[in-house]
Design an enzyme around this catalytic site. Structure first.
Site, short mmCIF file in Angstrom:
data_model
loop_
_atom_site.label_atom_id
_atom_site.label_comp_id
_atom_site.label_asym_id
_atom_site.label_seq_id
_atom_site.Cartn_x
_atom_site.Cartn_y
_atom_site.Cartn_z
N TYR A 62 -11.40 4.35 11.29
CA TYR A 62 -11.96 4.03 9.98
C TYR A 62 -12.74 5.24 9.46
O TYR A 62 -13.91 5.44 9.76
CB TYR A 62 -12.89 2.82 10.05
CG TYR A 62 -12.24 1.53 10.50
CD1 TYR A 62 -10.86 1.39 10.54
CD2 TYR A 62 -13.02 0.45 10.90
CE1 TYR A 62 -10.27 0.20 10.96
CE2 TYR A 62 -12.44 -0.74 11.32
CZ TYR A 62 -11.07 -0.86 11.35
OH TYR A 62 -10.49 -2.04 11.77
N GLY A 209 -9.17 -9.32 7.63
CA GLY A 209 -8.56 -9.61 6.33
C GLY A 209 -8.69 -11.05 5.89
O GLY A 209 -7.77 -11.57 5.25
N ARG A 232 -3.82 -1.17 -0.90
CA ARG A 232 -3.15 -2.23 -1.65
C ARG A 232 -1.99 -1.72 -2.48
O ARG A 232 -1.15 -2.51 -2.93
CB ARG A 232 -4.18 -2.97 -2.51
CG ARG A 232 -5.11 -3.84 -1.67
CD ARG A 232 -6.30 -4.35 -2.42
NE ARG A 232 -7.26 -3.30 -2.73
CZ ARG A 232 -8.51 -3.53 -3.12
NH1 ARG A 232 -8.94 -4.77 -3.25
NH2 ARG A 232 -9.32 -2.53 -3.38
#
Length: 333
Positions: A62, A209, A232
């Site tokens: 991340y 999620g 996305r």
């Protein structure tokens, strides 16, 4: 802030109860989320803790270490109160253009030292294999994780994105405390076998999620534009052909939550995950303090069997062919 026992869960190997909502920090790392904002990120972590959250989930990939660094900075003076869950076994090229699976013992050994340094701690509560690596014998991976456990560097071992067969394989060599699969109202593939397996073997399930990349936040509209490296852009749910159907479902779900419980769609989405299994821990992703608002609204109530059926009817009405989250899987080494 206190919660009742139904709002907490004990994870095998970890010595404190965990609130059944944890903070997810993928977005805090910045990568695939439009870049980092460290000041807001630290305020977000502190606000989560103030709201009773005592488990934070992160990973080296991340932001290529950045999320762990921010978490480590935010937890100074608070470490003993927090359960830190991080991950191992995603590697990347020097230019950070390619991410790939890598559970070789030498990679695990390097990653644990890097993570401990970034997180400013001498142990990790829950250490999770981020993705399975079919190029490395599972026994070698498990043996190295067992060594870290004996050395006191990790308290419990978990896996993320593993199939039942892969979990069975690693459990031949080590104890598992948890799994981490994608799970939300729109992405329910784990109900076929992974969730029943977790229930059977008393594994905590850190569900990532739960708001389906914001679809279930109640704030998304058809004119929303995704820029830069926003993941996305590659999620088929957000393509023109599918987005409208998913938004139609969210609008009806939003009305259901309001009319029946006076709750937000966000609270409904989290409550739904919580009600599927007592060991479920939805990961509440946030990168701004205001995104922590609403945690309490998801706790202290439950959906009835009739409610769950009504929700399924709404989903079936608008989404004829559910789209899985497979687009997020990184390649093998």
């Amino acid at each position: 802030m206190s919660y009742n026992s139904k709002d907490t869960v004990i994870i095998k190997g970890i010595d404190k109860p965990v609130l059944r909502i944890a903070l997810g920090t993928w977005a805090i790392g910045g990568w695939m989320w439009g870049g980092p904002d460290d000041d807001n990120a630290i305020k977000t972590i502190h606000k989560a803790i103030d709201n009773g959250i005592n488990m934070i989930d992160t990973a080296p990939v991340y932001g290529f270490g950045h999320s762990e660094e921010v978490v480590g900075k935010a937890l100074q003076g608070k470490r003993d109160k927090i359960v830190i869950a991080t991950k191992v076994a995603l590697n990347w090229t020097d230019d950070k253009e390619k991410v790939f699976r890598d559970t070789r013992p030498e990679r695990i050994r390097q990653e644990i030292e890097d993570s401990l340094k970034r997180l400013k701690t001498d142990y990790i509560d829950l250490y999770q294999i981020h993705w399975p690596d079919d190029k490395t014998p599972i026994e070698q991976t498990a043996i190295e994780l067992n060594k870290l456990h004996k050395e006191g560097k990790i308290k419990a071992i978990g896996v993320s994105n593993f199939s039942v067969q892969q979990m069975e394989a690693i459990r031949q060599y080590t104890d598992l405390a948890s799994i981490q699969p994608p799970y939300n109202l729109f992405e329910r593939e784990i109900e076929k076998d992974i969730l029943p397996y977790a229930k059977k073997h008393d594994l905590a399930a850190l569900c990532y999620g739960p708001l389906c990349r914001g679809l279930l936040s109640g704030k998304m509209t058809k004119d929303r534009v995704f820029n830069g490296d926003d993941l996305r852009k590659s999620d088929p749910k957000f393509s023109a052909a599918n987005f409208e159907n998913y938004l139609a479902a969210t609008e009806e779900l939003k009305a259901f939550a309001k009319d029946n419980y006076n709750k937000s769609l966000l609270a409904l989405a989290i409550r739904w995950v919580l009600d599927q299994y007592q060991g479920n821990i939805p990961l509440w992703g946030a990168r701004k303090p205001e995104q922590i608002e609403g945690i309490q609204d998801a706790l202290g109530w439950s959906l009835s069997e009739q409610d769950l059926k009504t929700i399924d009817d709404i989903l079936n009405k608008h989404i004829k062919e559910p789209i899985s989250p497979e687009f997020m899987a990184p390649p093998s080494r």
